[in-house]
Design a protein around this motif. Structure first.
Motif, PDB file in Angstrom:
ATOM      1  N   ALA A  39      -1.845 -42.262 -10.982  1.00  0.00           N
ATOM      2  CA  ALA A  39      -2.890 -41.592 -10.235  1.00  0.00           C
ATOM      3  C   ALA A  39      -1.831 -40.892  -8.700  1.00  0.00           C
ATOM      4  O   ALA A  39      -2.029 -40.834  -7.804  1.00  0.00           O
ATOM      5  CB  ALA A  39      -3.722 -42.293  -9.401  1.00  0.00           C
ATOM      6  N   ALA A  80      -8.696 -52.102  -6.425  1.00  0.00           N
ATOM      7  CA  ALA A  80      -7.983 -50.602  -5.881  1.00  0.00           C
ATOM      8  C   ALA A  80      -8.348 -51.036  -3.937  1.00  0.00           C
ATOM      9  O   ALA A  80     -10.209 -51.026  -4.108  1.00  0.00           O
ATOM     10  CB  ALA A  80      -8.597 -48.924  -5.713  1.00  0.00           C
ATOM     11  N   GLU A 103      -7.406 -45.116  -1.405  1.00  0.00           N
ATOM     12  CA  GLU A 103      -7.608 -43.308  -2.223  1.00  0.00           C
ATOM     13  C   GLU A 103      -7.600 -42.384  -1.065  1.00  0.00           C
ATOM     14  O   GLU A 103      -6.784 -41.311  -1.163  1.00  0.00           O
ATOM     15  CB  GLU A 103      -8.980 -43.958  -2.560  1.00  0.00           C
ATOM     16  CG  GLU A 103      -9.959 -43.292  -2.087  1.00  0.00           C
ATOM     17  CD  GLU A 103     -10.665 -44.273  -2.082  1.00  0.00           C
ATOM     18  OE1 GLU A 103     -11.698 -44.409  -1.078  1.00  0.00           O
ATOM     19  OE2 GLU A 103      -9.608 -45.329  -2.186  1.00  0.00           O
ATOM     20  N   ARG A 104      -7.341 -43.156  -0.104  1.00  0.00           N
ATOM     21  CA  ARG A 104      -7.609 -41.898   1.125  1.00  0.00           C
ATOM     22  C   ARG A 104      -6.282 -41.642   1.710  1.00  0.00           C
ATOM     23  O   ARG A 104      -5.811 -41.250   2.195  1.00  0.00           O
ATOM     24  CB  ARG A 104      -8.602 -41.896   2.168  1.00  0.00           C
ATOM     25  CG  ARG A 104     -10.423 -41.570   2.328  1.00  0.00           C
ATOM     26  CD  ARG A 104     -10.973 -41.893   3.106  1.00  0.00           C
ATOM     27  NE  ARG A 104     -11.145 -43.267   3.622  1.00  0.00           N
ATOM     28  CZ  ARG A 104     -11.341 -43.919   3.395  1.00  0.00           C
ATOM     29  NH1 ARG A 104     -12.243 -44.371   2.547  1.00  0.00           N
ATOM     30  NH2 ARG A 104     -11.714 -45.525   4.278  1.00  0.00           N
ATOM     31  N   ASP A 156      -4.077 -40.913  -1.141  1.00  0.00           N
ATOM     32  CA  ASP A 156      -4.672 -39.532  -1.756  1.00  0.00           C
ATOM     33  C   ASP A 156      -4.981 -39.827  -3.703  1.00  0.00           C
ATOM     34  O   ASP A 156      -3.718 -38.295  -3.900  1.00  0.00           O
ATOM     35  CB  ASP A 156      -4.227 -38.155  -1.583  1.00  0.00           C
ATOM     36  CG  ASP A 156      -4.420 -36.854  -1.792  1.00  0.00           C
ATOM     37  OD1 ASP A 156      -5.730 -36.546  -1.581  1.00  0.00           O
ATOM     38  OD2 ASP A 156      -3.616 -35.996  -1.731  1.00  0.00           O
ATOM     39  N   LEU A 157      -5.531 -40.544  -3.342  1.00  0.00           N
ATOM     40  CA  LEU A 157      -5.126 -41.122  -4.952  1.00  0.00           C
ATOM     41  C   LEU A 157      -5.333 -39.826  -5.610  1.00  0.00           C
ATOM     42  O   LEU A 157      -7.271 -39.559  -6.203  1.00  0.00           O
ATOM     43  CB  LEU A 157      -5.833 -42.497  -5.654  1.00  0.00           C
ATOM     44  CG  LEU A 157      -5.345 -43.617  -4.377  1.00  0.00           C
ATOM     45  CD1 LEU A 157      -5.801 -44.762  -4.835  1.00  0.00           C
ATOM     46  CD2 LEU A 157      -3.148 -43.531  -4.789  1.00  0.00           C
ATOM     47  N   SER A 174     -15.323 -40.029 -12.478  1.00  0.00           N
ATOM     48  CA  SER A 174     -14.869 -39.839 -11.629  1.00  0.00           C
ATOM     49  C   SER A 174     -15.470 -38.685 -10.187  1.00  0.00           C
ATOM     50  O   SER A 174     -14.716 -38.807  -9.702  1.00  0.00           O
ATOM     51  CB  SER A 174     -13.335 -39.457 -12.196  1.00  0.00           C
ATOM     52  OG  SER A 174     -13.205 -39.774 -13.326  1.00  0.00           O
ATOM     53  N   TYR A 230     -13.828 -35.918  -6.008  1.00  0.00           N
ATOM     54  CA  TYR A 230     -13.800 -37.743  -6.471  1.00  0.00           C
ATOM     55  C   TYR A 230     -14.652 -38.562  -5.384  1.00  0.00           C
ATOM     56  O   TYR A 230     -14.549 -38.458  -4.592  1.00  0.00           O
ATOM     57  CB  TYR A 230     -12.327 -37.632  -6.314  1.00  0.00           C
ATOM     58  CG  TYR A 230     -10.874 -37.598  -7.931  1.00  0.00           C
ATOM     59  CD1 TYR A 230     -11.097 -38.255  -8.547  1.00  0.00           C
ATOM     60  CD2 TYR A 230     -10.484 -36.379  -7.473  1.00  0.00           C
ATOM     61  CE1 TYR A 230     -10.424 -37.769  -9.116  1.00  0.00           C
ATOM     62  CE2 TYR A 230      -9.688 -35.938  -8.052  1.00  0.00           C
ATOM     63  CZ  TYR A 230      -9.517 -36.243  -9.676  1.00  0.00           C
ATOM     64  OH  TYR A 230      -9.312 -36.156 -10.490  1.00  0.00           O
ATOM     65  N   ALA A 283     -12.596 -46.840  -6.156  1.00  0.00           N
ATOM     66  CA  ALA A 283     -11.908 -47.285  -7.336  1.00  0.00           C
ATOM     67  C   ALA A 283     -12.481 -47.007  -8.124  1.00  0.00           C
ATOM     68  O   ALA A 283     -12.122 -46.523  -9.377  1.00  0.00           O
ATOM     69  CB  ALA A 283     -11.959 -48.934  -7.829  1.00  0.00           C
ATOM     70  N   ARG A 303     -13.500 -43.874  -8.850  1.00  0.00           N
ATOM     71  CA  ARG A 303     -12.241 -42.223  -9.298  1.00  0.00           C
ATOM     72  C   ARG A 303     -11.289 -42.321 -10.819  1.00  0.00           C
ATOM     73  O   ARG A 303     -10.888 -41.810 -11.395  1.00  0.00           O
ATOM     74  CB  ARG A 303     -11.530 -41.797  -7.871  1.00  0.00           C
ATOM     75  CG  ARG A 303     -10.553 -42.848  -7.165  1.00  0.00           C
ATOM     76  CD  ARG A 303     -10.065 -42.333  -6.328  1.00  0.00           C
ATOM     77  NE  ARG A 303     -10.830 -41.290  -4.973  1.00  0.00           N
ATOM     78  CZ  ARG A 303     -10.410 -40.754  -4.142  1.00  0.00           C
ATOM     79  NH1 ARG A 303      -9.599 -39.851  -4.736  1.00  0.00           N
ATOM     80  NH2 ARG A 303     -11.536 -40.294  -3.600  1.00  0.00           N
ATOM     81  N   PHE A 304     -11.409 -44.063 -10.303  1.00  0.00           N
ATOM     82  CA  PHE A 304     -10.695 -44.734 -12.008  1.00  0.00           C
ATOM     83  C   PHE A 304     -11.183 -44.127 -13.400  1.00  0.00           C
ATOM     84  O   PHE A 304     -10.536 -44.361 -14.544  1.00  0.00           O
ATOM     85  CB  PHE A 304      -9.759 -45.336 -11.648  1.00  0.00           C
ATOM     86  CG  PHE A 304      -8.303 -45.298 -10.638  1.00  0.00           C
ATOM     87  CD1 PHE A 304      -7.555 -45.056 -10.926  1.00  0.00           C
ATOM     88  CD2 PHE A 304      -8.790 -45.851  -9.054  1.00  0.00           C
ATOM     89  CE1 PHE A 304      -6.745 -44.959 -10.140  1.00  0.00           C
ATOM     90  CE2 PHE A 304      -8.024 -45.633  -8.307  1.00  0.00           C
ATOM     91  CZ  PHE A 304      -6.199 -45.525  -8.715  1.00  0.00           C
TER      92      PHE A 304
END
Length: 375
Positions: free
Chosen positions: A94, A224, A229-230, A233-234, A243, A254, A258, A260-261
């Motif tokens: 990611a 996570a 993620e923001r 940018d994962l 996702s 996305y 978490a 999105r994983f």
């Protein structure tokens, strides 16, 4: 519930002295029954009731909530995976990597914390640096020296080789001050010692339910940190309907957190079993489990000479590493006597993993069997 009551419901313990929880934890009957029940409902009733997908989603939601409660996180910070290795690979996939990036790991990582970085080293040209340890200990000055160039630290909270606890919160503070991320392989911790991801402050924590948590194989999970993620940018390497926010949108987006994983359809059974396993352990209490592990581990260590004990004399975990001649041969001999432990490649030794569901008789039986295995 008393740990000995749950032990009575573990068929695998009826015919052997099992001291290998750090590799895999035999499940109680109610955990297996929960997984079976989930699968049966999903296949027999859900198709003509709410539907198989909603039934699976409910099981996923329950598992995320159970894991979040165990780790001191929120369900939005939890993704369901298959294993620790799977979780580390999802994190590795990611992040954007190039030949300016540096991953720092210890020399005590399991292959799960080695192979994904070796692959990135080969394919993306990243620099992988290894922090040397001594007797399962990590020098924080070495961490500070490595931090200035680091993109990500990968460290275990409990070493699988010595059973030592690494100072995760301190490592995280050092890494974050230098702008690096931290991924913690925590697979040896949940189920035997309390885990609080807020206290650690790590960006990612990966683990699985099939060891000390007594869950089925396939019940992994990934934490996570909220908002990560923001910030970074994962963008996971794999994408699927689990996702994204709306799989039918013209342009995908996305899912936050978490989620999105997660990728696609998976059996709800392993994580339904994990949910039940966590419930079992919470009925006993993680603190009570840790206290019993400490008592039994101390009993084991009391019977091992200093020159043979490679783990700390003082309690840190239920993992006890013992120096013997011919570790593989010793494991085989003990197995013939109904005692299950494992050998280690480094240090060249055997490792006994003591859980709260062992007994004093289990410990004494191992010590008696080891008397003839002294180097």
């Amino acid at each position: 519930m008393d740990p000995r009551d749950l032990r009575e419901t573990m068929p695998a313990l009826e015919s052997s002295t099992y001291l290998n929880w750090g590799a895999g934890g035999p499940s109680p009957r109610r955990v297996v029954e929960a997984a079976e029940s989930s699968l049966e409902y999903h296949e027999y009733e859900a198709p003509t009731a709410e539907g198989q997908y909603p039934a699976a989603f409910e099981a996923y939601d329950e598992a995320r909530a159970a894991v979040a409660g165990l780790l001191g996180a929120t369900p939005e910070e939890i993704a369901l995976t298959e294993s620790t290795t799977d979780g580390i690979n999802r994190v590795a996939g990611a992040l954007e990597w190039d030949d300016d990036d540096v991953v720092v790991r210890t020399d005590l990582e399991h292959s799960a914390g080695i192979l994904p970085w070796q692959r990135l080293e080969r394919e993306r040209g990243i620099d992988v640096r290894v922090l040397e340890t001594e007797d399962g200990r990590l020098d924080l000055e070495a961490v500070k020296a490595a931090a200035s160039d680091a993109t990500l630290f990968c460290v275990s909270s409990l070493t699988w080789t010595h059973g030592t606890r690494l100072p995760i919160a301190e490592i995280v503070d050092i890494a974050h001050e230098a702008g690096a991320l931290v991924l913690v392989d925590a697979v040896q911790a949940p189920g035997q010692v309390p885990v609080d991801v807020r206290e650690w402050g790590a960006d990612f924590v990966v683990a699985a339910g099939h060891k000390w948590l007594l869950g089925p194989f396939g019940s992994g999970f990934l934490y996570a940190r909220e908002g990560l993620e923001r910030e970074r940018d994962l963008v996971p390497a794999a994408i699927g309907y689990r996702s994204v926010v709306d799989e039918n949108a013209d342009e995908y987006r996305y899912a936050p957190g978490a989620r999105r994983f997660e990728v696609a359809t998976a059996s709800p059974a392993p994580h339904a079993g994990l949910t039940e396993a966590i419930a079992c352990l919470e009925e006993i209490g993680i603190e009570a489990i840790e206290a019993r592990i400490e008592t039994l581990t101390n009993r084991l260590k009391d019977g091992i000479a200093d020159e043979r004990l490679l783990s700390p004399r003082a309690f840190e975990s239920g993992l006890v590493t013992i120096d013997v001649d011919d570790p593989e041969g010793t494991v085989e001999r003990l197995s013939e006597e109904g005692i299950v432990v494992r050998s280690l490649p480094e240090p060249e030794a055997i490792r006994a993993s003591v859980h709260a569901f062992n007994t004093r008789e289990d410990v004494d039986r191992l010590l008696e069997a080891l008397e003839t295995a002294a180097p």
